[in-house]
Design an enzyme around this catalytic site. Structure first.
Site, PDB file in Angstrom:
ATOM      1  N   LYS A 156      47.294  30.230  33.208  1.00 13.81           N
ATOM      2  CA  LYS A 156      47.405  29.398  34.450  1.00 13.81           C
ATOM      3  C   LYS A 156      48.001  28.029  34.078  1.00 13.81           C
ATOM      4  CE  LYS A 156      44.154  32.092  36.982  1.00 13.81           C
ATOM      5  NZ  LYS A 156      42.836  32.561  37.171  1.00 13.81           N
ATOM      6  N   LYS A 210      51.753  39.778  45.630  1.00 17.29           N
ATOM      7  CA  LYS A 210      51.732  38.547  46.418  1.00 17.29           C
ATOM      8  C   LYS A 210      52.699  37.558  46.143  1.00 17.29           C
ATOM      9  CE  LYS A 210      47.697  37.538  47.100  1.00 17.29           C
ATOM     10  NZ  LYS A 210      46.965  38.832  46.627  1.00 17.29           N
ATOM     11  N   LYS A 212      57.174  45.329  40.681  1.00  9.60           N
ATOM     12  CA  LYS A 212      55.444  45.576  41.073  1.00  9.60           C
ATOM     13  C   LYS A 212      55.396  44.745  42.254  1.00  9.60           C
ATOM     14  CE  LYS A 212      51.088  44.467  39.560  1.00  9.60           C
ATOM     15  NZ  LYS A 212      50.267  43.392  39.870  1.00  9.60           N
TER      16      LYS A 212
HETATM   17  P1  ADP Z   1      48.593  40.486  43.546  1.00 10.37           P
HETATM   18  O1  ADP Z   1      49.372  40.814  42.562  1.00 10.37           O
HETATM   19  O2  ADP Z   1      49.202  40.636  45.071  1.00 10.37           O
HETATM   20  O3  ADP Z   1      48.163  38.815  43.509  1.00 10.37           O
HETATM   21  P2  ADP Z   1      45.735  41.126  42.728  1.00 10.37           P
HETATM   22  O4  ADP Z   1      46.246  40.336  41.386  1.00 10.37           O
HETATM   23  O5  ADP Z   1      45.075  40.200  43.659  1.00 10.37           O
HETATM   24  O6  ADP Z   1      47.287  41.285  43.467  1.00 10.37           O
HETATM   25  O7  ADP Z   1      45.538  42.497  42.362  1.00 10.37           O
HETATM   26  C1  ADP Z   1      44.244  42.752  43.076  1.00 10.37           C
HETATM   27  C2  ADP Z   1      43.817  44.498  42.610  1.00 10.37           C
HETATM   28  O8  ADP Z   1      45.127  45.186  43.120  1.00 10.37           O
HETATM   29  C3  ADP Z   1      43.892  44.371  41.216  1.00 10.37           C
HETATM   30  O9  ADP Z   1      43.084  45.374  40.871  1.00 10.37           O
HETATM   31  C4  ADP Z   1      45.346  45.100  41.052  1.00 10.37           C
HETATM   32  O10 ADP Z   1      45.453  45.735  39.666  1.00 10.37           O
HETATM   33  C5  ADP Z   1      45.745  46.018  42.168  1.00 10.37           C
HETATM   34  N1  ADP Z   1      47.022  45.886  42.311  1.00 10.37           N
HETATM   35  C6  ADP Z   1      47.710  44.794  42.670  1.00 10.37           C
HETATM   36  N2  ADP Z   1      49.177  44.857  42.837  1.00 10.37           N
HETATM   37  C7  ADP Z   1      49.282  46.271  42.741  1.00 10.37           C
HETATM   38  C8  ADP Z   1      50.409  47.196  42.417  1.00 10.37           C
HETATM   39  N3  ADP Z   1      51.733  46.801  42.697  1.00 10.37           N
HETATM   40  N4  ADP Z   1      50.115  48.526  41.926  1.00 10.37           N
HETATM   41  C9  ADP Z   1      49.014  48.987  41.698  1.00 10.37           C
HETATM   42  N5  ADP Z   1      48.037  48.164  41.521  1.00 10.37           N
HETATM   43  C10 ADP Z   1      48.042  46.705  42.213  1.00 10.37           C
END
Ligand code: ADP
Ligand code: TRP
Length: 321
Positions: free
Chosen positions: A110, A192, A189
């Site tokens: 970060k 967000k 992948k």
């Molecule tokens: P983002 O990458 O959108 O910010 P987060 O980091 O908040 O998502 O992820 C929240 C949960 O969703 C975590 O447990 C993460 O492993 C799962 N997750 C997020 N994106 C994916 C993806 N593309 N495929 C599988 N699991 C995901």
């Protein structure tokens, strides 16, 4: 077995979150004692807009209830409603060497991204250790990025136990290797932060617009198409059973349909899949008092579960006098 998980209230959920995390949580409720909370204190490390955080916290509660977190099966609460976590956080801070936190990848990442290095960002793993250790869970299901935080919690617990005896239970983490990474509309992948998501609770027109943007190869309408490497197929298959997947593979192989057709089909499949969840979401969104009641009851249960431990911690560390 007691399973505990914390979820940051970070806005619109996407289908990567659903297949990568939420569905497992919902399924885990049937076989385990599940503890799930909305980590709003953690969210403060990156979000300073108070009004927004309050909104996102309610939104997360509504989303998770709609998607199947069942307050009769799980203890479901908002982190800040059980203040004892802050007390444990402080006590644990005195058992946390600076070096342990300085080695935390998430903090280093970060800071490298230019996020201001304030104290909450630095001590984030200590609060997470308190979240975990307060409830003596057996297992913490995590994504790979959170493994180190659970290891830090174990390390802190060991140091505490060395001083006061076997009081804090050492949790283990579980990474579900079977959960595939859900691809986004650009094939990377879904995340967000990449702006390539298909959201679970978006408007229909917007969802269709997003799906139309999925990157596909350029092949004439009548030609057979490759399904294995196709982003549309790879998202669609998450929603289809084996027969449905076979049928779609055959449509690809047959030719005569373009990716536009497959995209329309994908839109329908996703829209249909989340229909019951959407209805539940609309219900909770229009009954915020009911949601608050559920959260209050969850906080009460969580607090009851935490009290014996926090009392022991107070007594051993000399805070009770
Ligand atoms: P983002 O990458 O959108 O910010 P987060 O980091 O908040 O998502 O992820 C929240 C949960 O969703 C975590 O447990 C993460 O492993 C799962 N997750 C997020 N994106 C994916 C993806 N593309 N495929 C599988 N699991 C995901
Ligand atoms: N740090 C976790 C994340 O960003 C959220 C979290 C906070 C958590 N406290 C927790 C997860 C305790 C598991 C256990 O995803």
């Amino acid at each position: 077995m007691r399973v505990l998980t914390g979820i940051q209230p970070s806005g619109d959920l996407h289908i990567g979150n659903y297949f990568g995390s939420i569905r497992q949580m919902v399924e885990a409720q049937n076989e385990n004692e599940t503890f799930a909370f909305i980590a709003n204190y953690h969210a403060q490390t990156s979000l300073k807009d108070g009004k927004k955080l309050a909104e996102l916290t309610m939104q997360a509660a509504i989303d998770f209830l709609a998607l199947g977190i069942d307050p009769n099966k799980s203890v479901f609460w908002v982190q800040s409603d059980v203040k004892e976590v802050l007390e444990l956080y402080w006590v644990l801070s005195s058992f946390t060497p600076m070096g342990l936190l300085e080695r935390a990848h998430s903090y280093k990442d970060k800071v490298a991204k230019g996020i201001a290095a304030n104290h909450s960002l630095f001590s984030y793993p200590v609060l997470m250790a308190a979240d975990i250790l307060l409830f003596s869970p057996d297992v913490i299901p995590v994504g790979k990025d959170q493994i180190q935080h659970v290891e830090i919690a174990r390390d802190i617990a060991l140091r505490f136990n060395n001083e006061y005896g076997d009081i804090l239970k050492l949790p283990t983490y579980r990474v579900d290797e079977n959960v595939a990474t859900v691809p986004g509309i650009d094939g990377q992948k879904m995340s967000k932060s990449y702006g390539n998501t298909i959201n679970i609770f978006g408007e229909e027109k917007k969802q269709l617009k997003t799906i139309k943007k999925i990157v596909t190869e350029n092949v004439p309408l009548e030609a057979p198409k490759e399904w294995k490497s196709c982003n549309v197929y790879n998202i669609a298959k998450l929603f289809l059973d084996e027969a449905g997947q076979k049928e779609l593979q055959e449509r690809y192989a047959r030719g005569g349909e373009g990716h536009g057709h497959f995209k329309l089909y994908l839109h329908d499949v996703i829209w249909e899949y989340f229909k019951p969840y959407r209805e539940k979401r609309e219900y909770f969104a229009s009954h915020p008092d009911e949601v608050r009641e559920i959260l209050a009851l969850g906080a009460h249960k969580a607090r009851e579960a935490a009290l014996p431990l926090i009392e022991t911690v107070r007594s051993k560390s000399g805070i009770s006098y």
